[in-house]
Write a protein that holds these residues in place. Structure first.
Motif, short mmCIF file in Angstrom:
data_model
loop_
_atom_site.label_atom_id
_atom_site.label_comp_id
_atom_site.label_asym_id
_atom_site.label_seq_id
_atom_site.Cartn_x
_atom_site.Cartn_y
_atom_site.Cartn_z
N GLU A 21 40.06 41.68 25.88
CA GLU A 21 40.21 41.44 27.24
C GLU A 21 41.42 40.86 27.73
O GLU A 21 42.06 41.26 28.58
CB GLU A 21 39.29 40.26 27.55
N THR A 25 44.22 43.28 30.33
CA THR A 25 44.79 42.53 31.58
C THR A 25 46.05 42.18 31.56
O THR A 25 46.98 42.23 32.57
CB THR A 25 43.79 41.27 31.88
N PHE A 58 41.58 44.88 37.14
CA PHE A 58 40.88 44.01 36.10
C PHE A 58 40.04 42.69 37.04
O PHE A 58 39.50 41.83 36.35
CB PHE A 58 41.52 43.36 35.08
N CYS A 61 37.26 41.33 35.21
CA CYS A 61 37.02 40.63 34.18
C CYS A 61 36.38 39.35 34.19
O CYS A 61 36.04 38.90 35.14
CB CYS A 61 38.62 40.37 33.54
N TYR A 69 44.15 33.04 34.60
CA TYR A 69 45.41 33.89 35.43
C TYR A 69 45.39 32.81 36.72
O TYR A 69 46.73 32.78 37.19
CB TYR A 69 45.12 35.09 35.97
#
Length: 171
Positions: A21, A25, A58, A61, A69
């Motif tokens: 993952e 990303t 993404f 996600c 993020y």
């Protein structure tokens, strides 16, 4: 690598994010230079960075990764993303009793030699596996230098010449 990147990687690892993952990303962000520049830029407001993050492909996600993020954007730490991914990889290797061995050599070795060295390093360091990273460094003249778990094995011609010169100076 920085201590800050290691801490972010550790927190993300403990949050249960998978390496796949994270890599998928992060790769999308790191390979898009204008996007990365915007996320790193102090001139771009936090709200704009968050809006961009939520529009990326993404966006579906896991929440924990999106929060990660957003935190990088809020703290101005997007410049550490590549280092965080590298540190995260080291954590996943360590969890499987594996490690990285950097092999610098004067010329590209054949695959059989790399495999043999990896097996020897597994035995010597008590590891289940070793991920080899080969770097060609003509300044070594011949031979190789291995760096694994904080230990350096210098079997290069330049290393041997350096040791010989030091011994001659001592006498």
């Amino acid at each position: 690598m920085s201590l800050t990147a290691a801490r972010y990687a550790s927190a993300l690892y403990q949050a249960g994010c998978t390496e796949d993952e994270l890599r998928a990303t992060a790769q999308l962000i790191l390979e898009n230079k204008p996007l990365m520049e915007a996320l790193v830029s102090p001139a771009v407001r936090l709200e704009e960075k968050q809006a961009v993050l939520h529009r990326l492909p993404f966006a579906s996600c896991p929440d924990r990764l999106m929060h990660f993020y957003e935190l990088l954007a809020k703290k101005g730490r997007f410049a550490l993303l590549a280092d965080i991914v590298s540190e995260y990889h080291l954590l996943t290797l360590a969890a499987a009793n594996q490690t990285v061995c950097v092999m610098r050599c004067a010329q590209m070795p054949d695959e059989a030699m790399v495999v043999d060295i990896a097996k020897a390093m597994c035995r010597r360091h008590g590891r289940a596996g070793v991920e080899m990273q080969v770097i060609v460094d003509p300044s070594l003249v011949g031979g190789f230098v291995l760096e694994i778990d904080g230990t350096t094995y210098n079997k290069s011609v330049s290393g041997q010449l350096h040791r010989l010169a030091r011994r001659l100076q001592e006498r």
